[in-house]
Enzyme design. Structure first.
Site, short mmCIF file in Angstrom:
data_model
loop_
_atom_site.label_atom_id
_atom_site.label_comp_id
_atom_site.label_asym_id
_atom_site.label_seq_id
_atom_site.Cartn_x
_atom_site.Cartn_y
_atom_site.Cartn_z
N GLY A 1 0.87 -1.18 0.00
CA GLY A 1 0.00 0.00 0.00
C GLY A 1 0.90 1.22 0.00
O GLY A 1 2.07 1.15 -0.39
N HIS B 1 -15.80 6.40 11.99
CA HIS B 1 -15.98 7.58 11.14
C HIS B 1 -17.45 7.98 11.09
O HIS B 1 -18.31 7.13 10.88
CB HIS B 1 -15.48 7.25 9.73
CG HIS B 1 -15.26 8.43 8.87
ND1 HIS B 1 -16.30 9.24 8.47
CD2 HIS B 1 -14.14 8.97 8.34
CE1 HIS B 1 -15.81 10.22 7.72
NE2 HIS B 1 -14.50 10.09 7.63
N SER C 1 -17.04 10.80 2.07
CA SER C 1 -15.90 11.59 2.53
C SER C 1 -16.30 12.65 3.55
O SER C 1 -17.34 13.29 3.46
CB SER C 1 -15.24 12.29 1.36
OG SER C 1 -14.35 13.25 1.82
N ARG D 1 -13.78 13.56 14.35
CA ARG D 1 -14.58 12.36 14.06
C ARG D 1 -15.16 11.69 15.28
O ARG D 1 -16.32 11.28 15.28
CB ARG D 1 -13.69 11.36 13.34
CG ARG D 1 -13.33 11.84 11.98
CD ARG D 1 -12.37 10.91 11.29
NE ARG D 1 -12.11 11.46 9.97
CZ ARG D 1 -11.26 10.94 9.10
NH1 ARG D 1 -10.57 9.86 9.42
NH2 ARG D 1 -11.09 11.51 7.94
N HIS E 1 -13.47 2.61 10.79
CA HIS E 1 -12.79 3.18 9.65
C HIS E 1 -11.27 3.01 9.68
O HIS E 1 -10.63 2.80 8.67
CB HIS E 1 -13.12 4.67 9.60
CG HIS E 1 -12.50 5.40 8.46
ND1 HIS E 1 -12.72 5.02 7.17
CD2 HIS E 1 -11.69 6.47 8.42
CE1 HIS E 1 -12.04 5.85 6.37
NE2 HIS E 1 -11.40 6.72 7.10
N ARG F 1 -7.40 9.77 15.03
CA ARG F 1 -6.66 10.31 13.90
C ARG F 1 -7.46 11.40 13.22
O ARG F 1 -8.65 11.28 13.01
CB ARG F 1 -6.37 9.20 12.88
CG ARG F 1 -5.67 9.70 11.63
CD ARG F 1 -5.35 8.57 10.68
NE ARG F 1 -6.51 7.98 10.07
CZ ARG F 1 -7.15 8.49 9.02
NH1 ARG F 1 -6.73 9.60 8.45
NH2 ARG F 1 -8.20 7.88 8.51
N LEU G 1 -2.70 9.03 5.11
CA LEU G 1 -1.94 8.98 3.86
C LEU G 1 -0.58 9.63 4.10
O LEU G 1 0.46 9.15 3.65
CB LEU G 1 -2.70 9.72 2.76
CG LEU G 1 -4.10 9.19 2.44
CD1 LEU G 1 -4.75 10.01 1.33
CD2 LEU G 1 -4.05 7.72 2.03
#
Ligand SMILES: Cc1cc2nc3c(=O)[nH]c(=O)nc-3n(C[C@H](O)[C@H](O)[C@H](O)COP(=O)(O)OP(=O)(O)OC[C@H]3O[C@@H](n4cnc5c(N)ncnc54)[C@H](O)[C@@H]3O)c2cc1C
Ligand code: SF4
Ligand code: FES
Lengths: 250, 645
Positions: free
Chosen positions: B42, B266, B284, B337, B408, B442, B448
């Site tokens: 990944g 999430h 999103s 979140r 999530h 997070r 990412l």
């Protein structure tokens, strides 16, 4: 609702395959197509039969793993969608649904509905990149890329590498896939230095893998879940011709 | 065992540069004498494998999908953070660092997070150089958006497919090294064990998913970049194949597991519909920039909506409760979140949820459409709206979307030190597979960033130090008994699955485990519920090993067999998560213990007793794991209660 399935079963790459009939009652229209296959696989396991093998992972249309040829169409009746984005509400009670793997010489069957698409990886390895090492980049804003150019690159870069274009093509050509990558990098300044060479190498690898020739029927673009446009094939042809004039690779 | 984080001395802003300078280097000519195994391709794995190969190491890389391009990272939608301050809106490395530490509810290491913020700027440069088509302004400069509650615009994005484009960038770099012969790629290959000999990681044992062949691979170091374990909940936004097997088997070989109970739920996902459901789809977070979250003010109206007697659009403004705006006037719909998720759950628990299940709240774009026009909204979110319509069969331009929280991301993972090395020398963990930088929660667009930071800019330095220390001769061949023993164990487990010939498919157990985890170790947790869950998981485990049904053989493509191994590991991990949640007698970030809350229902931390990383040590089959504590030291931020009011 009820559906009658005819599913391609093939033990492995060397075995003979055939369509096998299954019937499923109690299918909910809100189920995704793959969830319907999950239910069938659960029933098969209970009967001591092997599950139907099929590729899938993200189940939201982005990984490019799912790959079913449904009632004669790559990814089924919907346009602009992958198999995993297809829902049973696209079918009617009592329908017969034929499910087969992608059919192409360059995509040999591994088992049942699962095929080997590693040819695509080798085509990318042949040149589908910008030759830059980690750490040697300059500030990102030093390269100005006007929005329309960035958008055009993104339109091409959206390809998920599923192979539906190959499955949909009567010649099993991989032109749309290759064109999407060549085009994505050719329109960006970062990719221009290698643009012709890239086209030349990727096309050579595509041929070596046994994909067929492109006769520009456009079937690929119609079945492409990301609606990659045929314009990219035209750009690939231009880059490729350019490379033939100044051939460096082969 | 002493847990040494190895955070360098010195002022925060100089730690990484000083550390890099202190690290040993491998002479360029010697690099080719070292072999490195990278499991997972990944964002973390592909970037690491490519960068290490560019340096000259011999890399073997593995993934279970048919191609490295399909790793779960491909699904990330929203964007990636970087402290570029291109928008001149007050961003800086320090601010990104500060937001991340605070967002994680002060349960992450200052040193790691600062380094992450520091290298974030290089990531964007690197990706652009590879040809990642980030969104641009008309003048050609990079565009940014604010994301996940950040008060500055620091998120870079490529439409709604940022993860895809970043992964394809890393995949292209990896492909180039495969073509160069510096990386040997093994797709459709699953790692089933780590081999440890003489206290060091020496290699791995794998199964070829097409032929069933069990094989050993030796190397000087092993990097696990195998992603997160959200699928322990069965339903999650993760890809179907995401699993904990690599990390868990490493854990059983001695790698400590950090903060296993820190999972992220999430807030904006498409709600569950039926029993047959196999995964949940994320909408999103960027949608919360324009969408307003609400439920009916009264239970009666909610009831009517659930029964289909009333539509969302029938409800007048004054009959709606925009609960996030009401409770958090400063941040409104953009609270982090964990806060947004918990509030949605509370509304549904109060009986004000919508959809036929009562487990959904509205995300309404009517005002945004009125303000900016449908065209603008379409340009921003068109693909997400389309995706929603495909799944739900409802048009979100006309009726509000329905959303509900879903599992999530997992902040927990293998414990690593500042060099990303686990508690087994020579074994590293990168990306979501490690526990490192996000604390108890997070922030959006930072996974990412972390995956690529680890792979492109951290491991190429820190790995060299270890390799230079051990030297090229310190490698063990696959003929060593340690490899043979690991292979035998792997084969034994496979035989056990195939020979049990029970009555229930693997999926049944996975679903059951998911129910237990979601109910008792999900959005809110209690000591009583966790104790109950532990018993239930133990019973499930016993049942699994007696009654699971796996049809077919090892020597062929067998997806049921693959899944059996993954579910067996999830069951064991589930028990550890429950232990961890029980031991952490405080609420922080995504970990909400009902016993520990402020009078108005917010998470109540206990910094005096719990400002530590929980690192669990495996002690053997059915033995309790041992908890080690790494105290967290805060020198640059002041610990306060997170307030978003
Ligand atoms: C729907 C969704 C949207 C997201 N959006 C965002 C976003 O907008 N911004 C953001 O910052 N983050 C986002 N995230 C989180 C982020 O995408 C992930 O945390 C991140 O991509 C993880 O990357 P990774 O490299 O650590 O692991 P992954 O991408 O999960 O890769 C794991 C790799 O390990 C391999 N593997 C696993 N186990 C084995 C094994 N046993 N043997 C061999 N190979 C193995 C797999 O094949 C794969 O190659 C999102 C997550 C989801 C689910
Ligand atoms: S061009 Fe379209 S059909 Fe072909 S691989 Fe790419 S996404 Fe799939
Ligand atoms: S499963 Fe990923 S695109 Fe269908």
């Amino acid at each position: 609702m009820k559906v009658n399935l005819k599913v391609w079963r093939q033990r492995n790459g060397n075995a003979q395959g055939k369509l096998v009939d299954y019937q499923l009652d109690n299918v909910s229209p809100d189920m995704s197509f793959l969830e319907m296959i999950d239910v069938l696989n659960g029933e098969l396991t209970m009967k001591g039969e092997e599950m139907i093998a099929f590729d899938h992972d993200c189940r939201e249309g982005i990984c490019g793993m799912c790959s079913m040829y449904i009632n004669g169409r790559a990814h089924g009746p919907q346009t602009g969608a992958t198999t995993c984005q297809l829902h049973m509400r696209s079918f009617s009670d009592g329908d017969t649904i034929v499910v087969e793997p992608w059919r192409a010489r360059a995509f040999p069957v591994i088992k049942d509905l699962m095929v080997d698409r590693s040819a695509f990886d080798r085509v990318v390895q042949a040149g589908g990149y910008v030759s830059v090492n980690t750490g040697s980049a300059r500030d990102a804003n030093e390269t100005l890329i006007p929005r329309p150019i960035a958008d055009e690159a993104m339109d091409a870069a959206q390809c998920i590498g599923c192979g539906a274009c190959v499955a949909a093509c009567k010649n099993a050509s991989a032109m749309l896939f290759v064109a999407a990558k060549v085009s994505h990098l050719a329109v960006l300044p970062q990719g221009q230095a290698e643009a012709s060479l890239r086209a030349e190498k990727m096309v050579a690898q595509m041929d070596a893998e046994g994909f067929g020739a492109c006769s520009f029927t456009g079937a690929c673009s119609v079945e492409c879940p990301k609606s990659i446009s045929l314009d990219h094939i035209a750009r690939l042809n231009r880059e490729y011709l350019g490379s033939k004039v100044t051939s460096q690779a082969i | 065992m002493n847990l040494e984080s190895k955070i360098p001395e010195g002022p925060l802003a100089e730690k990484w540069s000083r550390h890099k300078f202190g690290l040993k280097l491998v002479n360029p000519a010697n690099k080719r004498k070292y072999d490195v195994i990278v499991v997972g391709t990944g964002l973390a794995g592909a970037s690491a494998a490519a960068s290490l190969a560019e340096l000259g190491y011999n890399v073997k890389a593995f993934c279970f999908q048919d191609s490295p391009r399909r790793a779960h990272s491909i699904a990330a939608q929203g964007g990636i953070n970087a402290a570029k301050n291109y928008q001149n809106d007050g961003d800086s490395i320090f601010r990104l660092f500060y937001d991340t530490v605070k967002g994680g509810d002060y349960r992450a290491r200052e040193g790691n997070v600062y380094r992450l913020a520091e290298v974030s700027v290089n990531i964007i440069d690197q990706c652009v150089a590879q040809g990642v088509p980030f969104a641009r302004e008309y003048g050609g400069l990079l565009a940014n958006r604010s994301f996940g509650g950040a008060q500055v615009s620091r998120t870079f994005y490529a439409r709604g497919q940022t993860g895809q484009q970043l992964l394809l960038g890393a995949y292209s770099a990896l492909s180039r090294q495969i073509a160069n012969g510096k990386v040997k790629m093994y797709p459709r290959t699953e790692m089933l064990d780590v081999v440890v000999q003489d206290g060091k990681a020496r290699g791995i044992v794998t199964r070829n998913l097409v032929t069933g062949k069990i094989e050993s691979h030796a190397a000087h170091a092993v990097l696990l970049c195998t992603g997160g374990y959200g699928n322990v909940f069965y339903l999650s936004t993760n890809a179907m194949g995401s699993n904990v097997t690599a990390a868990w088997r490493a854990h059983k070989k001695g790698a400590f597991f950090g903060n296993p109970c820190f999972t992220q739920i999430h807030p904006t996902c498409i709600p569950v519909k039926g029993d047959y459901q196999s995964k949940l789809t994320l909408m999103s977070e960027s949608l919360r920039n324009d969408g307003r979250v609400w439920v009916p003010k009264t239970k009666e109206d909610a009831e009517k909506i659930r029964k289909g007697q009333l539509k969302a659009t029938d409800l007048k403004e004054e009959d709606r409760d925009y609960f996030l705006e009401r409770r958090y006037p400063a941040f409104g719909n953009l609270v982090p979140r964990d806060v947004a998720s918990r509030n949605a759950k509370n509304m549904c628990d109060e009986g004000r949820g919508v959809a036929s299940t009562g487990l959904a709240v509205y995300l309404d774009f009517a005002d945004a459409i009125k303000r900016d026009g449908q065209k603008t909204i379409e340009a921003k979110y068109g693909n997400l709206f389309e995706m929603y319509e495909k799944i739900v069969d409802d048009n979100p331009y006309e009726t509000p979307m329905m959303i509900y929280p879903a599992v999530h991301y997992t902040m927990g993972g293998l414990w690593v030190d500042y060099n990303l090395m686990t508690s087994i020398p020579g074994l590293y963990a990168l990306g979501e597979a490690n526990f490192s930088d996000h604390g108890a929660n997070r922030l959006g667009a930072s996974a990412l960033m972390q995956g690529l930071a680890d792979g492109y800019f951290v491991i190429p330095y820190t790995l060299g130090d270890y390799l230079a220390t051990i030297g090229p001769a310190d490698k063990v061949s696959v003929d060593n008994p340690a490899f043979k023993e690991a292979e035998a164990n792997v084969k034994h487990t496979i035989d056990r699955f195939l020979n049990t010939k029970g009555t229930k498919p693997v999926d049944t157990y996975h679903k059951e485990l998911g129910h237990i985890m979601w109910e008792y170790c999900g959005m809110s947790r209690t000591a009583e519920g966790l104790a109950k869950a532990k018993k239930m998981i133990q019973a499930l485990k016993a049942d699994f090993w007696q009654n699971v049904r796996v049809v077919g053989e090892n020597e062929e493509m067998n997806q049921a067999l693959e899944n059996a191994g993954r579910v067996a590991d999830f069951i064991e991990l589930g028990e550890l998560m429950v232990d961890d949640a029980l031991a952490r007698e405080e609420s922080c970030g995504g970990h909400f213990r009902e016993e520990y809350q402020t009078p108005d229902g917010e998470a109540l931390r206990n910094d005096a007793e719990f400002a530590y990383v929980a690192a669990w040590e495996y002690k053997g089959e059915n033995k309790p794991e041992v908890l080690h504590k790494e105290e967290l030291v805060f020198e640059n931020v002041k610990l306060t209660q997170r307030s978003y009011k």
